[in-house]
Write a protein that holds these residues in place. Sequence first.
Motif, PDB file in Angstrom:
ATOM      1  N   ASN A  28       4.083 -13.779 -13.738  1.00  8.45           N
ATOM      2  CA  ASN A  28       3.381 -12.404 -13.805  1.00  8.45           C
ATOM      3  C   ASN A  28       2.094 -12.774 -12.875  1.00  8.45           C
ATOM      4  OD1 ASN A  28       4.738 -11.210 -16.072  1.00  8.45           O
ATOM      5  ND2 ASN A  28       3.520 -12.388 -17.693  1.00  8.45           N
ATOM      6  N   ILE A  29       2.126 -11.602 -11.919  1.00  5.95           N
ATOM      7  CA  ILE A  29       1.102 -11.686 -11.063  1.00  5.95           C
ATOM      8  C   ILE A  29      -0.183 -11.178 -11.647  1.00  5.95           C
ATOM      9  CG2 ILE A  29       0.355 -10.584  -8.956  1.00  5.95           C
ATOM     10  CD1 ILE A  29       3.348 -10.325  -8.341  1.00  5.95           C
ATOM     11  N   THR A  30      -1.506 -12.029 -11.744  1.00  3.12           N
ATOM     12  CA  THR A  30      -2.704 -11.729 -12.114  1.00  3.12           C
ATOM     13  C   THR A  30      -3.730 -11.485 -10.975  1.00  3.12           C
ATOM     14  OG1 THR A  30      -3.295 -13.845 -12.573  1.00  3.12           O
ATOM     15  CG2 THR A  30      -2.108 -12.923 -14.209  1.00  3.12           C
ATOM     16  N   LEU A  31      -3.375 -11.704  -9.835  1.00  2.00           N
ATOM     17  CA  LEU A  31      -4.343 -11.416  -8.726  1.00  2.00           C
ATOM     18  C   LEU A  31      -3.179 -11.106  -7.487  1.00  2.00           C
ATOM     19  CD1 LEU A  31      -7.402 -11.905  -7.280  1.00  2.00           C
ATOM     20  CD2 LEU A  31      -6.232 -13.796  -6.268  1.00  2.00           C
ATOM     21  N   LEU A  32      -3.776 -10.036  -6.659  1.00  4.46           N
ATOM     22  CA  LEU A  32      -3.142  -9.814  -5.587  1.00  4.46           C
ATOM     23  C   LEU A  32      -4.000  -8.823  -4.590  1.00  4.46           C
ATOM     24  CD1 LEU A  32       0.602  -8.783  -5.114  1.00  4.46           C
ATOM     25  CD2 LEU A  32      -0.894  -7.961  -3.551  1.00  4.46           C
ATOM     26  N   GLN A  33      -4.484  -9.620  -3.584  1.00  2.00           N
ATOM     27  CA  GLN A  33      -5.364  -8.688  -2.832  1.00  2.00           C
ATOM     28  C   GLN A  33      -4.763  -8.846  -1.317  1.00  2.00           C
ATOM     29  OE1 GLN A  33      -9.037 -11.284  -3.952  1.00  2.00           O
ATOM     30  NE2 GLN A  33      -9.875  -9.006  -3.925  1.00  2.00           N
ATOM     31  N   MET A  34      -5.348  -7.947  -0.342  1.00  4.48           N
ATOM     32  CA  MET A  34      -4.951  -8.384   0.827  1.00  4.48           C
ATOM     33  C   MET A  34      -5.900  -7.593   1.961  1.00  4.48           C
ATOM     34  SD  MET A  34      -1.224  -7.552   2.644  1.00  4.48           S
ATOM     35  CE  MET A  34      -1.090  -5.795   2.591  1.00  4.48           C
ATOM     36  N   ASP A  35      -6.084  -8.491   2.920  1.00  7.29           N
ATOM     37  CA  ASP A  35      -6.805  -8.046   4.042  1.00  7.29           C
ATOM     38  C   ASP A  35      -6.064  -8.171   5.067  1.00  7.29           C
ATOM     39  OD1 ASP A  35      -9.391  -8.021   4.074  1.00  7.29           O
ATOM     40  OD2 ASP A  35      -9.957  -9.947   4.397  1.00  7.29           O
ATOM     41  N   GLY A  36      -6.043  -6.868   6.176  1.00  7.99           N
ATOM     42  CA  GLY A  36      -5.055  -6.911   7.388  1.00  7.99           C
ATOM     43  C   GLY A  36      -3.703  -6.064   6.923  1.00  7.99           C
ATOM     44  N   HIS A  37      -2.769  -6.425   7.745  1.00  9.10           N
ATOM     45  CA  HIS A  37      -1.777  -5.295   7.615  1.00  9.10           C
ATOM     46  C   HIS A  37      -0.373  -6.174   7.453  1.00  9.10           C
ATOM     47  CE1 HIS A  37      -3.958  -1.834   8.368  1.00  9.10           C
ATOM     48  NE2 HIS A  37      -4.596  -2.580   9.397  1.00  9.10           N
TER      49      HIS A  37
END
Length: 243
Positions: free
Chosen positions: A192-201
Amino acid sequence: MNKPENLIENGIRLDGRKPDELRPIKIEVGVLNRADGSCYFEFGGNKVIAAVYGPREVHPRHMQKSTSAVVRYRYNMASFSVEERKRPGPDRRSIEISKVSREALEPVIFQEYFPRSAIDIFVEVLQADAGTRTAGINAASIALADAGIPMKSLVSSCAVGKINDTLVLDLNKDEDNYGQADMPVAITKDGNITLLQMDGHLSRDEFREALEMALKGCEAIYEMQKAALMEKYPAQLEGDVIE
Ligand code: UDP
């Protein structure tokens, strides 16, 4: 370091790693006497300490919840942890990281077991080299287990990103600075994914591939977290208590 022409050449990164290779990890459990649980976690050039206190009384009282514990997480970067001195005290970045890290751990904690109490998690970054939030979550998850807080699973975290159009696991500072994308992820043992962030593309396909890479990285980290806890608690953990 100035922007290098290439961050990866012939499939080898500037620090000698392959695209899907994690930085070296070192874990020590129970390093602080006054905390209920603690962990020192080295993740490449990152050095962090997590301390857990609780379950304990909630101050201020109005923050307490009648049916569950409140989980509080404070991420703090020491002023000497980065190249250019970090101004002490909370800032937008540390408040955001504290929030997302708490949310990465809350789903695995049996908060309903401890109504009207607090579980406090402190993460101090002593040395930073990109990926400090992931190092902090890995350390905090172990410190929670060390404190004996009942949990459904450990949480394991690492970042994945893109440099010179190549997807790579666990970016270091130069890759983070000069790369095209950085995506920190945290997962439970069940995936189970509890963190997912993204910078960029990233494109849709790149995102899928990157996530797969991050999940594999987290699985490897999970094994190391488990091994570190087994080393500290060999007798108690025989019989597969850690899931
Ligand atoms: N950093 C820094 N000064 C700051 C904040 C960050 O030098 O005030 C560096 C530090 O090495 C950190 C990296 O930038 O690890 C990447 O920061 P980011 O906000 O992406 O979070 P992290 O990757 O550490 O979770």
